[in-house]
Write a protein that holds these residues in place. Structure first.
Motif, PDB file in Angstrom:
ATOM      1  N   VAL A   1      -9.148 -18.281  -2.802  1.00 41.42           N
ATOM      2  CA  VAL A   1      -8.119 -17.335  -2.364  1.00 41.42           C
ATOM      3  C   VAL A   1      -8.776 -16.058  -1.859  1.00 41.42           C
ATOM      4  O   VAL A   1      -9.621 -15.463  -2.546  1.00 41.42           O
ATOM      5  CB  VAL A   1      -7.148 -16.979  -3.505  1.00 41.42           C
ATOM      6  N   SER A   2      -8.399 -15.651  -0.671  1.00 42.27           N
ATOM      7  CA  SER A   2      -8.829 -14.373  -0.119  1.00 42.27           C
ATOM      8  C   SER A   2      -7.658 -13.403  -0.178  1.00 42.27           C
ATOM      9  O   SER A   2      -6.626 -13.628   0.469  1.00 42.27           O
ATOM     10  CB  SER A   2      -9.298 -14.527   1.331  1.00 42.27           C
ATOM     11  N   SER A   3      -7.793 -12.328  -0.965  1.00 40.14           N
ATOM     12  CA  SER A   3      -6.757 -11.295  -1.014  1.00 40.14           C
ATOM     13  C   SER A   3      -7.002 -10.348   0.158  1.00 40.14           C
ATOM     14  O   SER A   3      -7.712  -9.357   0.039  1.00 40.14           O
ATOM     15  CB  SER A   3      -6.824 -10.542  -2.344  1.00 40.14           C
ATOM     16  N   SER A   4      -6.401 -10.682   1.268  1.00 42.75           N
ATOM     17  CA  SER A   4      -6.726  -9.938   2.491  1.00 42.75           C
ATOM     18  C   SER A   4      -5.654 -10.113   3.547  1.00 42.75           C
ATOM     19  O   SER A   4      -4.730 -10.916   3.414  1.00 42.75           O
ATOM     20  CB  SER A   4      -8.067 -10.423   3.060  1.00 42.75           C
ATOM     21  N   LYS A   5      -5.847  -9.357   4.615  1.00 42.29           N
ATOM     22  CA  LYS A   5      -5.035  -9.532   5.817  1.00 42.29           C
ATOM     23  C   LYS A   5      -5.314 -10.918   6.398  1.00 42.29           C
ATOM     24  O   LYS A   5      -6.291 -11.569   6.024  1.00 42.29           O
ATOM     25  CB  LYS A   5      -5.396  -8.451   6.840  1.00 42.29           C
TER      26      LYS A   5
ATOM     27  N   TYR B   1      -0.859 -11.750  -5.284  1.00 39.19           N
ATOM     28  CA  TYR B   1       0.189 -11.065  -4.521  1.00 39.19           C
ATOM     29  C   TYR B   1      -0.302 -10.615  -3.145  1.00 39.19           C
ATOM     30  O   TYR B   1      -1.441 -10.146  -3.006  1.00 39.19           O
ATOM     31  CB  TYR B   1       0.698  -9.866  -5.316  1.00 39.19           C
ATOM     32  N   PRO B   2       0.573 -10.710  -2.124  1.00 43.52           N
ATOM     33  CA  PRO B   2       0.202 -10.285  -0.769  1.00 43.52           C
ATOM     34  C   PRO B   2       0.339  -8.770  -0.595  1.00 43.52           C
ATOM     35  O   PRO B   2       1.421  -8.251  -0.308  1.00 43.52           O
ATOM     36  CB  PRO B   2       1.194 -11.053   0.118  1.00 43.52           C
ATOM     37  N   VAL B   3      -0.746  -8.058  -0.776  1.00 45.29           N
ATOM     38  CA  VAL B   3      -0.735  -6.589  -0.693  1.00 45.29           C
ATOM     39  C   VAL B   3      -1.668  -6.092   0.409  1.00 45.29           C
ATOM     40  O   VAL B   3      -2.174  -4.976   0.357  1.00 45.29           O
ATOM     41  CB  VAL B   3      -1.109  -5.954  -2.048  1.00 45.29           C
ATOM     42  N   GLY B   4      -1.913  -6.927   1.414  1.00 47.29           N
ATOM     43  CA  GLY B   4      -2.830  -6.534   2.482  1.00 47.29           C
ATOM     44  C   GLY B   4      -4.264  -6.661   2.005  1.00 47.29           C
ATOM     45  O   GLY B   4      -4.600  -7.542   1.221  1.00 47.29           O
ATOM     46  N   ASN B   5      -5.133  -5.783   2.509  1.00 44.43           N
ATOM     47  CA  ASN B   5      -6.514  -5.754   2.021  1.00 44.43           C
ATOM     48  C   ASN B   5      -6.534  -4.995   0.704  1.00 44.43           C
ATOM     49  O   ASN B   5      -6.915  -3.833   0.609  1.00 44.43           O
ATOM     50  CB  ASN B   5      -7.431  -5.071   3.043  1.00 44.43           C
ATOM     51  N   GLY B   6      -6.106  -5.674  -0.338  1.00 43.87           N
ATOM     52  CA  GLY B   6      -6.030  -5.092  -1.669  1.00 43.87           C
ATOM     53  C   GLY B   6      -5.943  -6.213  -2.672  1.00 43.87           C
ATOM     54  O   GLY B   6      -5.845  -7.381  -2.302  1.00 43.87           O
ATOM     55  N   ASP B   7      -5.987  -5.863  -3.942  1.00 41.74           N
ATOM     56  CA  ASP B   7      -5.989  -6.885  -4.979  1.00 41.74           C
ATOM     57  C   ASP B   7      -4.938  -6.609  -6.034  1.00 41.74           C
ATOM     58  O   ASP B   7      -4.868  -5.501  -6.574  1.00 41.74           O
ATOM     59  CB  ASP B   7      -7.354  -6.943  -5.672  1.00 41.74           C
ATOM     60  N   THR B   8      -4.149  -7.632  -6.337  1.00 45.32           N
ATOM     61  CA  THR B   8      -3.297  -7.664  -7.525  1.00 45.32           C
ATOM     62  C   THR B   8      -3.091  -9.125  -7.891  1.00 45.32           C
ATOM     63  O   THR B   8      -2.594  -9.912  -7.086  1.00 45.32           O
ATOM     64  CB  THR B   8      -1.925  -6.999  -7.289  1.00 45.32           C
ATOM     65  N   THR B   9      -3.508  -9.479  -9.089  1.00 47.74           N
ATOM     66  CA  THR B   9      -3.353 -10.836  -9.592  1.00 47.74           C
ATOM     67  C   THR B   9      -2.769 -10.765 -10.993  1.00 47.74           C
ATOM     68  O   THR B   9      -3.185  -9.938 -11.799  1.00 47.74           O
ATOM     69  CB  THR B   9      -4.710 -11.560  -9.642  1.00 47.74           C
ATOM     70  N   GLN B  10      -1.813 -11.629 -11.273  1.00 45.22           N
ATOM     71  CA  GLN B  10      -1.243 -11.701 -12.612  1.00 45.22           C
ATOM     72  C   GLN B  10      -1.505 -13.082 -13.211  1.00 45.22           C
ATOM     73  O   GLN B  10      -1.326 -14.097 -12.547  1.00 45.22           O
ATOM     74  CB  GLN B  10       0.268 -11.443 -12.594  1.00 45.22           C
TER      75      GLN B  10
END
Length: 385
Positions: free
Chosen positions: A299-303, A10-19
């Motif tokens: 995948v980079s969960s980031s801005k 999920y696109p949450v900025g510099n943060g992490d959420t994966t399902q």
């Protein structure tokens, strides 16, 4: 033909959420970062709370089978105490809250002192929840069992008239397969790489070092595909993981078809030196990166990570030097694409990255919403893959 497994970033900025959505319907959430600004229509961050609730409603459920918090940094737990139904206090229960059938946490989350935490309120609530579930002896797994945690737990068990080892079945060691999921019944298994006991013992706990790291293996037919989920672990800890895994001859647990780039594409997950134009990974980190399979993704969960002159001077992640290093190693293993959660399909309004695991391997698909008609955005598998 059975439904594919899915991994949704999920696109949450510099943060992490994966399902992870399994073909049998079970759902596993790795971290939760809901930002209030995501509720604003002009914000590029997703409204995670509403998105997840709608997805669960579509699936006719009000719970996740598993929620795992890799560690307690704000960008991995933000908004969780308003979203989830928590067992330890009625004020965190009620209509609209999402239940957690099994909570996974690193031992560090039960041990950290609240006064040391900058976001103490939300962390304190989750710490209370984890401690409550552990004392009740249900609906939780704790990763690692350091002496410090034994010293806290055993007197409390004695007060309850229970044996000192009465909760041993709820603790998971590094280097083992996590119970409750299996390739035979679920088409997936979680191999725990970290934390080690040394990461969680004593008073000086470093969250990133003590966080959860998994090899997630999927079974489709007779073929297996691997997702390496890392969180915010830094290079020294990754080298420990690789060295220990090789020592125990679990080399196959370092392989990956999908690699979750650690720490929002920080160079610190690669080396202690950022480099002027590209980060040079430490030897054992490089070894891990080269375990990528043909057609793998990162995948980079980031801005967004633009290749602009000013990007090379950034002190906070994401770092363009790290992105270049990851991209170069992905090309070396003949991987497919490095994706950034806040860039796809565009940086103004990104959508979740959806990967399907089926007979053809791990395939990146884009869709407006989970469950809607998807568009294949990657080339078909190579012959023989």
């Amino acid at each position: 033909m059975s439904a594919p497994h899915k991994i949704v970033c999920y696109p949450v900025g510099n943060g992490d959420t994966t399902q992870i959505i399994l073909s049998n319907g079970r759902r596993i959430l790795l971290d939760y970062c809901h930002r209030k600004k995501g509720e604003e229509t002009e914000s590029p961050e997703i409204d995670l709370k509403e998105r997840l609730k709608q997805e669960l409603k579509n699936a006719e459920r009000d719970y996740f089978d598993i929620v795992a918090f890799t560690h307690a940094d704000l960008d991995h737990i933000q908004g969780s105490t308003e979203f989830f139904d928590l067992q330890h206090a009625e004020k965190y229960q009620g209509e609209g809250r999402i239940r957690i059938r099994c909570l996974w946490v690193p031992a560090a989350m039960l041990l950290e002192e609240v006064e040391r935490d900058e976001q103490s309120e939300e962390f304190c609530i989750l710490r209370q929840e984890a401690r409550h579930r552990l004392l009740e002896g249900k609906d939780i797994l704790v990763f690692s069992k350091p002496d410090t945690l034994k010293d806290w737990l055993e007197p409390k068990l004695k007060e309850r008239g229970e044996a000192a080892n009465a909760r041993d079945h709820l603790f998971i060691d590094a280097g083992t397969i996590v119970p409750g999921l299996s390739l035979a019944s679920d088409g997936v298994e979680f191999f725990c790489h970290s934390p080690f006991i040394k990461h969680c013992d004593g008073t000086d706990i470093v969250r990133n070092s003590a966080s959860l790291v998994f090899n997630v293996r999927f079974l489709i037919g007779e073929a297996t595909y691997d997702y390496f989920h890392v969180g915010d672990t830094e290079w020294t800890d990754i080298e420990d993981i690789v060295k220990t895994t090789l020592y125990h001859k679990n080399d196959d647990r370092l392989a990956w078809d999908l690699y979750n780039i650690p720490h929002h594409c920080s160079y610190l997950a690669l080396s202690d030196e950022k480099g002027d134009t590209e980060t040079n990974p430490k030897p054992l980190v490089k070894h891990l990166l080269l375990q990528g399979k043909n057609d793998a993704y990162m995948v980079s969960s980031s801005k967004p990570i633009p290749d602009l002159e000013e990007s090379y001077k950034e002190t906070q992640p994401p770092h363009i030097q790290a992105r270049k290093a990851y991209k170069r190693h992905l090309e070396e293993v003949e991987g497919r694409k490095l994706l950034v959660t806040m860039e796809e399909p565009n940086a103004n309004k990104p959508e979740p990255l959806v990967f399907e695991i089926a007979g053809g391997g791990i395939i990146w698909r884009r869709s407006i919403s989970i469950g809607s008609a998807a568009i294949v955005t990657s080339r078909p598998p190579r012959a023989g893959s």
